[in-house]
Design a protein around this motif. Sequence first.
Motif, PDB file in Angstrom:
ATOM      1  N   ARG A   1      85.393  28.228 -29.396  1.00  0.00           N
ATOM      2  CA  ARG A   1      84.072  28.306 -28.757  1.00  0.00           C
ATOM      3  C   ARG A   1      83.035  28.868 -29.723  1.00  0.00           C
ATOM      4  N   ARG A   2      83.386  29.947 -30.406  1.00  0.00           N
ATOM      5  CA  ARG A   2      82.460  30.567 -31.368  1.00  0.00           C
ATOM      6  C   ARG A   2      82.173  29.629 -32.546  1.00  0.00           C
ATOM      7  N   ALA A   3      83.195  28.939 -33.006  1.00  0.00           N
ATOM      8  CA  ALA A   3      82.999  27.996 -34.106  1.00  0.00           C
ATOM      9  C   ALA A   3      82.054  26.878 -33.694  1.00  0.00           C
TER      10      ALA A   3
ATOM     11  N   ALA B   1      92.420  34.955 -39.093  1.00  0.00           N
ATOM     12  CA  ALA B   1      91.961  35.451 -37.792  1.00  0.00           C
ATOM     13  C   ALA B   1      92.902  36.516 -37.233  1.00  0.00           C
TER      14      ALA B   1
ATOM     15  N   GLU C   1      88.531  31.179 -27.524  1.00  0.00           N
ATOM     16  CA  GLU C   1      87.315  31.916 -27.884  1.00  0.00           C
ATOM     17  C   GLU C   1      86.916  31.655 -29.334  1.00  0.00           C
ATOM     18  N   LEU C   2      87.888  31.589 -30.229  1.00  0.00           N
ATOM     19  CA  LEU C   2      87.579  31.279 -31.633  1.00  0.00           C
ATOM     20  C   LEU C   2      86.972  29.886 -31.779  1.00  0.00           C
TER      21      LEU C   2
ATOM     22  N   LEU D   1      79.692  27.085 -31.416  1.00  0.00           N
ATOM     23  CA  LEU D   1      78.345  27.660 -31.331  1.00  0.00           C
ATOM     24  C   LEU D   1      77.726  27.791 -32.709  1.00  0.00           C
ATOM     25  N   CYS D   2      78.500  28.236 -33.679  1.00  0.00           N
ATOM     26  CA  CYS D   2      77.993  28.357 -35.054  1.00  0.00           C
ATOM     27  C   CYS D   2      77.604  26.990 -35.606  1.00  0.00           C
ATOM     28  N   GLU D   3      78.409  25.986 -35.293  1.00  0.00           N
ATOM     29  CA  GLU D   3      78.126  24.631 -35.754  1.00  0.00           C
ATOM     30  C   GLU D   3      76.836  24.119 -35.135  1.00  0.00           C
ATOM     31  N   CYS D   4      76.646  24.392 -33.846  1.00  0.00           N
ATOM     32  CA  CYS D   4      75.417  23.958 -33.162  1.00  0.00           C
ATOM     33  C   CYS D   4      74.210  24.677 -33.726  1.00  0.00           C
ATOM     34  N   ASP D   5      74.345  25.977 -34.001  1.00  0.00           N
ATOM     35  CA  ASP D   5      73.243  26.744 -34.584  1.00  0.00           C
ATOM     36  C   ASP D   5      72.877  26.211 -35.957  1.00  0.00           C
TER      37      ASP D   5
ATOM     38  N   ARG E   1      92.509  33.685 -26.747  1.00  0.00           N
ATOM     39  CA  ARG E   1      91.897  34.093 -28.024  1.00  0.00           C
ATOM     40  C   ARG E   1      91.586  32.879 -28.890  1.00  0.00           C
TER      41      ARG E   1
END
Length: 94
Positions: A77-79, A38, A74-75, A81-85, A71
């Motif tokens: 949070r994005r992870a 990252a 945010e990483l 969201l990807c897991e939920c998707d 930062r």
Amino acid sequence: MPSDEERPDAARWSPLDTEEWYAARAAATSLREVLTAAGMARDFPYLRADLNAFGHGLIDLGRISPATAERLAELVRRALLCECDADDTRRPSN
């Protein structure tokens, strides 16, 4: 009577003889690899494996700046969201 080498001695205990130490070291290494990917390796100069007084493995992240904490948040949070998707695409629609 057992020899000194056969008797366990608390004074000779080493953290390198415990599974907890190796687990903490492996976890710190994994985290360092992700942070490096990252571009954040320099933001965590004090990242290390450790043991507490009871021999439980811990990961010490050290002190980080507020910008680094934001930062990292945010990483994560994005992870999440990807897991939920990914979970949503696996569920069959009714």
